[in-house]
Motif scaffolding. Structure first.
Motif, short mmCIF file in Angstrom:
data_model
loop_
_atom_site.label_atom_id
_atom_site.label_comp_id
_atom_site.label_asym_id
_atom_site.label_seq_id
_atom_site.Cartn_x
_atom_site.Cartn_y
_atom_site.Cartn_z
N VAL A 1 0.83 -1.21 0.00
CA VAL A 1 0.00 0.00 0.00
C VAL A 1 0.86 1.26 0.00
CG1 VAL A 1 -1.94 -1.14 1.12
CG2 VAL A 1 -0.15 -0.07 2.53
N ASP A 2 2.14 1.12 -0.32
CA ASP A 2 3.02 2.29 -0.27
C ASP A 2 2.59 3.37 -1.26
OD1 ASP A 2 3.83 0.41 -2.23
OD2 ASP A 2 5.77 1.38 -2.43
N LEU A 3 2.03 2.99 -2.41
CA LEU A 3 1.57 3.99 -3.37
C LEU A 3 0.44 4.82 -2.79
CD1 LEU A 3 1.56 2.21 -6.86
CD2 LEU A 3 3.38 3.51 -5.76
N HIS A 4 -0.45 4.18 -2.02
CA HIS A 4 -1.54 4.88 -1.38
C HIS A 4 -0.97 5.94 -0.41
CE1 HIS A 4 -4.52 1.34 -2.03
NE2 HIS A 4 -3.39 1.02 -2.62
N ALA B 1 -2.46 11.93 9.62
CA ALA B 1 -3.09 13.17 10.08
C ALA B 1 -2.89 14.27 9.04
CB ALA B 1 -2.51 13.59 11.43
N ALA B 2 -3.95 15.04 8.85
CA ALA B 2 -3.92 16.25 8.03
C ALA B 2 -4.91 17.21 8.68
CB ALA B 2 -4.30 15.95 6.58
N LEU B 3 -4.52 17.73 9.84
CA LEU B 3 -5.45 18.45 10.69
C LEU B 3 -5.95 19.74 10.04
CD1 LEU B 3 -3.78 17.87 14.17
CD2 LEU B 3 -5.59 16.56 13.05
N ARG B 4 -5.20 20.28 9.10
CA ARG B 4 -5.65 21.47 8.38
C ARG B 4 -6.25 21.12 7.02
NH1 ARG B 4 -0.82 25.95 9.54
NH2 ARG B 4 -1.02 25.92 11.83
N GLY B 5 -6.46 19.85 6.83
CA GLY B 5 -7.05 19.41 5.57
C GLY B 5 -6.01 18.98 4.55
N LEU B 6 -6.41 18.11 3.67
CA LEU B 6 -5.52 17.70 2.57
C LEU B 6 -5.43 18.81 1.54
CD1 LEU B 6 -6.76 14.02 2.09
CD2 LEU B 6 -4.62 14.75 3.16
N LYS B 7 -4.33 18.83 0.79
CA LYS B 7 -4.11 19.85 -0.24
C LYS B 7 -3.94 19.17 -1.59
CE LYS B 7 -1.80 22.88 3.09
NZ LYS B 7 -0.53 23.56 3.45
N GLY B 8 -4.44 19.82 -2.61
CA GLY B 8 -4.29 19.30 -3.96
C GLY B 8 -2.83 19.14 -4.33
N ALA B 9 -2.54 18.14 -5.15
CA ALA B 9 -1.15 17.86 -5.53
C ALA B 9 -1.12 17.18 -6.89
CB ALA B 9 -0.48 16.97 -4.49
N GLU B 10 0.04 17.19 -7.50
CA GLU B 10 0.25 16.43 -8.74
C GLU B 10 0.96 15.14 -8.36
OE1 GLU B 10 3.02 16.93 -12.61
OE2 GLU B 10 1.41 18.43 -12.45
N ILE B 11 0.32 14.01 -8.68
CA ILE B 11 0.83 12.71 -8.27
C ILE B 11 0.94 11.82 -9.50
CG2 ILE B 11 0.38 10.66 -6.86
CD1 ILE B 11 -1.44 12.60 -5.13
N GLU B 12 2.15 11.35 -9.77
CA GLU B 12 2.36 10.41 -10.88
C GLU B 12 2.74 9.06 -10.30
OE1 GLU B 12 4.55 9.95 -15.22
OE2 GLU B 12 4.81 11.79 -14.05
N PHE B 13 1.91 8.07 -10.55
CA PHE B 13 2.18 6.74 -10.02
C PHE B 13 3.28 6.07 -10.84
CE2 PHE B 13 -2.32 7.45 -8.81
CZ PHE B 13 -2.17 7.38 -7.43
N PRO B 14 4.22 5.38 -10.18
CA PRO B 14 5.31 4.73 -10.91
C PRO B 14 4.83 3.57 -11.78
CG PRO B 14 5.38 4.16 -8.58
CD PRO B 14 4.35 5.23 -8.72
N VAL C 1 -4.85 0.01 -9.62
CA VAL C 1 -6.27 0.30 -9.47
C VAL C 1 -6.56 0.80 -8.06
CG1 VAL C 1 -8.60 -0.69 -9.48
CG2 VAL C 1 -6.94 -1.39 -11.21
N GLY C 2 -6.06 0.07 -7.05
CA GLY C 2 -6.33 0.44 -5.67
C GLY C 2 -5.83 1.82 -5.31
N ALA C 3 -4.60 2.15 -5.72
CA ALA C 3 -4.04 3.46 -5.39
C ALA C 3 -4.78 4.57 -6.12
CB ALA C 3 -2.55 3.49 -5.74
N THR C 4 -5.17 4.32 -7.37
CA THR C 4 -5.93 5.31 -8.12
C THR C 4 -7.24 5.63 -7.41
OG1 THR C 4 -5.00 4.57 -10.25
CG2 THR C 4 -7.06 5.81 -10.33
N GLU C 5 -7.98 4.59 -7.04
CA GLU C 5 -9.28 4.78 -6.39
C GLU C 5 -9.13 5.47 -5.03
OE1 GLU C 5 -11.71 0.93 -8.16
OE2 GLU C 5 -10.29 0.64 -6.52
N HIS C 6 -8.13 5.05 -4.27
CA HIS C 6 -7.96 5.60 -2.93
C HIS C 6 -7.59 7.08 -2.99
CE1 HIS C 6 -6.71 4.13 1.38
NE2 HIS C 6 -7.67 5.04 1.39
#
Length: 423
Positions: A125-128, A149-162, A166-171
């Motif tokens: 699950v490291d990609l997640h 934890a992301a107490l101030r909320g998650l922030k948008g990012a650019e993520i390129e999977f190596p 399917v699981g990491a994309t959905e998550h």
């Protein structure tokens, strides 16, 4: 432990209804955590895995109402009462790990057990976790638990999977719906289940574009609302019954099956000499007489041949008039069904990630042992085509992914029954 007894040789004739996709339903269930309003899922499969997920959601505070007669599941996460998913829950099913992202996105923190081992190989699950870190989450792994934890909320990012996952994309999609700003996911999976999840999330008010392509854009919103969504037809269930009809012979309508979701399988079936045609109500599969022809293929991410149909296709090709080669490129250790098929008389030589199947004129019934979900149903398919009786042991694997398997086959003429074993 229950067993399934099959007397082979009976062709299949009739209609088999295809239910909602397990692989989609589980992620849609996790999506209920993202909204304080009810999420209603129609065409919901009633499986061991979806029941496990419902139990986990209930432990987190989700009100569950399952109307089995109408195949409808209502989930209402008005308040999250717990953000801890314990080992005893998560170990039963890997997909339950997918509550981490929604909890993190909505509440700002979560503690979720790492999933247990998997019989068909490592599925890390490291990609997640890297995706969540890219969105600003702090993650620590302690004593087998992921503490995020992301107490101030998650922030948008650019993520390129190596690599495509399917699981990491959905998550990542689930978590990004409530992140601040835009998230761009690159080198993502394109499976129909990805599109199904995006459709549901968008119905809840998410802003997702590009699902089904190699790049997905998600503009975060402050909250999601409730929605009603019908789970997409299960292409793996449809493909399994298509291969069963091909192996046993006959004429079967797979009601609700999607032709466009099964192109790679249809190519293999037609190459093997099986008739497959799209109809208004689904997919028709016919084979009347004539030996199966050998076909070679390799498993690939969608739209390639699905790894979840590899074992079932191998069972069919055991009867081919010649030699077939199957390369497994998705999971290591996914040929464990080969020795069990050999007990029925199949000739299979496994070399690393490749299996060479030399077809035989007939398989002979024998007792066999299921090793995982897809392997177990491959033994059922082989048993339908074999001479005499086949008894499949350890069929609890089947109940994770197939609802009413024996009644559906029996309604089409198969001589199949479940044997209850006293504990």
């Amino acid at each position: 432990m229950d067993r399934i007894a099959i007397t082979g040789g009976a062709p299949l004739r009739g209609t088999i209804p295809i239910y909602g996709a397990k692989n989609s339903a589980l992620k849609l269930q996790a999506a209920a955590l993202l909204s304080a309003d009810p999420l209603i899922l129609e065409n919901m499969p009633d499986l061991a895995d979806t029941r496990f997920m419902a139990q986990l959601l209930a432990s987190l505070g989700v009100e569950i109402t399952w109307i089995k007669e109408t195949r409808t599941l209502r989930m209402h996460a008005a308040e999250i009462s717990s953000t801890i998913a314990p080992y005893d829950q998560v170990r039963k099913m890997r997909a339950s790990f997918n509550v981490l992202g929604p909890l993190l996105a909505r509440v700002g923190h979560a503690t979720v057990s790492l999933p247990g081992g998997c019989a068909i190989g490592a599925r890390p699950v490291d990609l997640h976790l890297k995706a969540f870190e890219a969105m600003g989450a702090d993650i620590v792994i302690e004593q087998g638990y992921v503490k995020a934890a992301a107490l101030r909320g998650l922030k948008g990012a650019e993520i390129e999977f190596p690599f495509v996952s399917v699981g990491a994309t959905e998550h990542a999609m689930l978590a990004a719906t409530l992140a601040h700003g835009e998230t761009v996911l690159k080198n993502v999976a394109r499976e129909p289940e990805i599109i199904d999840l995006a459709d549901c999330l968008n119905a809840m008010g998410a802003r997702i574009e590009g699902a089904g392509t190699g790049e997905i854009h998600i503009r975060g919103v402050t909250s999601l609302k409730g929605a009603t969504h019908s789970v997409v037809a299960d292409r793996i269930e449809a493909g399994t019954f298509a291969l069963a009809a091909a192996a046993a012979g006959g004429n079967v309508l797979l009601q609700g099956a999607r032709f466009d979701h099964l192109q790679a399988l249809i190519k293999v079936l037609r190459g093997a000499g099986v008739e497959v045609d799209a109809e208004a109500r689904g997919l028709r599969v016919k084979r009347n007489g004539g030996r199966i022809q050998p076909v070679s293929f390799e498993t690939e991410p969608f739209p390639g041949f699905p790894t979840d149909l590899q074992a079932q296709a191998m069972a069919l090709l055991c009867l081919a008039e010649g030699q077939s080669r199957i390369r497994e490129t998705i999971f290591e250790n996914r040929f464990m069904h080969a020795p069990e098929l050999a007990r029925l008389g199949a000739q299979i030589a496994v070399h690393g990630n490749e299996a060479v199947v030399t077809g035989v004129e007939a398989l002979k019934g024998a007792p066999v042992m299921a090793t995982d979900l897809r392997a177990s149903v491959s033994l059922v398919i082989a048993g339908l085509a074999a001479e005499g009786e086949t008894v499949v042991n350890r069929v609890y694997h089947l109940d994770r992914g197939f609802e009413k398997l024996e009644p559906k086959l029996a309604a089409c003429g198969a001589q199949i029954q479940r044997l209850k074993v006293e504990q």
